[in-house]
Enzyme design. Structure first.
Site, PDB file in Angstrom:
ATOM      1  N   ASP A   1     -11.655   2.182   4.128  1.00  0.00           N
ATOM      2  CA  ASP A   1     -11.912   0.741   4.027  1.00  0.00           C
ATOM      3  C   ASP A   1     -13.419   0.456   3.965  1.00  0.00           C
ATOM      4  O   ASP A   1     -13.837  -0.659   3.669  1.00  0.00           O
ATOM      5  CB  ASP A   1     -11.309   0.021   5.250  1.00  0.00           C
ATOM      6  CG  ASP A   1     -10.161  -0.894   4.871  1.00  0.00           C
ATOM      7  OD1 ASP A   1     -10.023  -1.218   3.677  1.00  0.00           O
ATOM      8  OD2 ASP A   1      -9.413  -1.306   5.784  1.00  0.00           O
TER       9      ASP A   1
ATOM     10  N   LYS B   1       0.845  -1.203   0.000  1.00  0.00           N
ATOM     11  CA  LYS B   1       0.000   0.000   0.000  1.00  0.00           C
ATOM     12  C   LYS B   1       0.882   1.255   0.000  1.00  0.00           C
ATOM     13  O   LYS B   1       0.612   2.220  -0.720  1.00  0.00           O
ATOM     14  CB  LYS B   1      -0.937  -0.015   1.214  1.00  0.00           C
ATOM     15  CG  LYS B   1      -2.045  -1.051   1.069  1.00  0.00           C
ATOM     16  CD  LYS B   1      -2.765  -1.362   2.368  1.00  0.00           C
ATOM     17  CE  LYS B   1      -3.733  -2.519   2.159  1.00  0.00           C
ATOM     18  NZ  LYS B   1      -4.291  -3.063   3.403  1.00  0.00           N
TER      19      LYS B   1
ATOM     20  N   GLN C   1      -4.714  -1.867   9.649  1.00  0.00           N
ATOM     21  CA  GLN C   1      -4.501  -3.183   9.041  1.00  0.00           C
ATOM     22  C   GLN C   1      -5.045  -4.273   9.973  1.00  0.00           C
ATOM     23  O   GLN C   1      -4.675  -4.349  11.137  1.00  0.00           O
ATOM     24  CB  GLN C   1      -2.998  -3.395   8.775  1.00  0.00           C
ATOM     25  CG  GLN C   1      -2.669  -4.655   7.987  1.00  0.00           C
ATOM     26  CD  GLN C   1      -3.246  -4.629   6.571  1.00  0.00           C
ATOM     27  OE1 GLN C   1      -3.133  -3.644   5.846  1.00  0.00           O
ATOM     28  NE2 GLN C   1      -3.891  -5.721   6.175  1.00  0.00           N
TER      29      GLN C   1
END
Ligand code: NAD
Length: 294
Positions: A119, A52, A96
């Site tokens: 997200d 990322k 994460q």
């Protein structure tokens, strides 16, 4: 022969498009920024975060990565998020997953400001998606939607069968595909582990989306001729003939199902590469104030 839906290529096309968009917004004095939090030493998570970071760097998005030890407390995590929520230079926040067991994942996801929730896991964004309002959509379902759109697969009135009902894939893709809008408008069935016989459902699918996590669960006999297949599964199976001792397969038996399908995603190289592009797209949408206007 089935068309192979090439997620690697589409993701790379999107990366170029995003780069141009970043140049555009940067020229207006806005520098998009993604903040990533990694807690613990999980090897796969470290790899995901690195990719990322690299993607952001490649296209000119600033990324901040905070790597914290396994012993980090829930309070410390909430403090970091609070700081990023209040930092006007941060457009997107990503924690994460999975987090270490002693940290309450839902509490952490709930603490992210919905306007920076790139997200798309915050209940406010989930609710907005269900209500058909502008929202951040979880990255893997958004990637599936984008693949279907770019391959011009007409979903209007088609029967889409989703296997799996997770918050990350199954539920959001079902919600996306049933929306009354030009690239969706499908008739959606969701089946899951309680189904006595999933083939009863999968055989009816014009478009089949498999998000189960069970290697090659869906066989040739479980689908009809001409089906479009999106295989989300990423499963390692032992293969001593390879250097690593394993290979990666989907939830669909590709060799069998591709003989009947009109189009199909491979694993790897189908849905997988799309997820990261959608995360960065969401970050850019946040910088552009496309979802939350304030
Ligand atoms: P999950 O474990 O959260 O959910 C799996 C779902 O499958 C559950 O809803 C369960 O009810 C259902 N299920 C389990 N066994 C079943 C059966 N025999 N018949 C019917 N339904 C069954 O998993 P997830 O997070 O949704 O991920 C699913 C798969 O997709 C995994 O292989 C995962 O690695 C992969 N995945 C890929 C990406 C990506 O490509 N970027 C992203 C997320 C998940």
């Amino acid at each position: 022969m089935a068309i192979i839906i090439d997620g690697k290529k589409i993701s790379s096309d999107i990366k170029n498009e995003l780069k141009a968009r970043v140049e555009n917004i940067t020229a207006k004095g806005i520098k998009p920024k993604l903040a990533l939090l990694l807690v613990g030493e999980d090897a796969a998570s470290q790899m995901y975060v690195r990719s990322k970071e690299r993607y952001c760097n490649d296209i000119g998005i600033e990324s901040v990565v905070l790597r914290m030890p396994n012993t980090t407390t829930e309070e410390e995590v909430l403090d970091i998020i609070d700081k990023w929520n209040n930092d006007k230079t941060v457009n997107g926040i990503l924690v994460q997953l999975p987090l270490p067991k002693h940290i309450n994942e839902s509490k952490v996801l709930l603490s992210i400001s919905p306007s920076k929730d790139v997200d798309g896991f915050h209940p406010e964004n989930v609710g907005r998606l269900v209500a058909g309002l502008p929202s951040y959509v979880p990255c893997t379902p958004l990637g599936i939607y984008e693949l279907l759109k770019r391959y011009k697969i007409n979903l209007k009135g088609k029967h889409c069968v989703v296997v799996g009902r997770s918050n990350i894939v199954g539920k959001p893709i079902a919600n996306l595909l049933m929306q009354k809008e030009p690239n969706a408008n499908a008739i959606v069935t969701v089946c899951h582990s309680a189904a006595p016989d999933i083939s009863y459902y999968t055989k009816q699918a014009d478009v089949l989306i498999a998000a189960v996590g069970s290697p090659e669960l869906i066989k040739g006999e479980d689908v009809k001729e001409g089906v479009v297949v999106i295989d989300v599964g990423i499963n390692r199976v032992e293969d001593l003939s390879t250097e690593k001792g394993y290979r990666v397969v989907g939830d669909v038996n590709f060799a069998e199902v591709s003989k009947k399908a009109s189009a199909i995603t491979p694993v790897p190289g189908g849905v997988g590469p799309m997820t990261i592009s959608m995360l960065i797209l969401n970050t850019l949408r946040s910088a552009e104030k496309e979802v939350y206007k304030d």
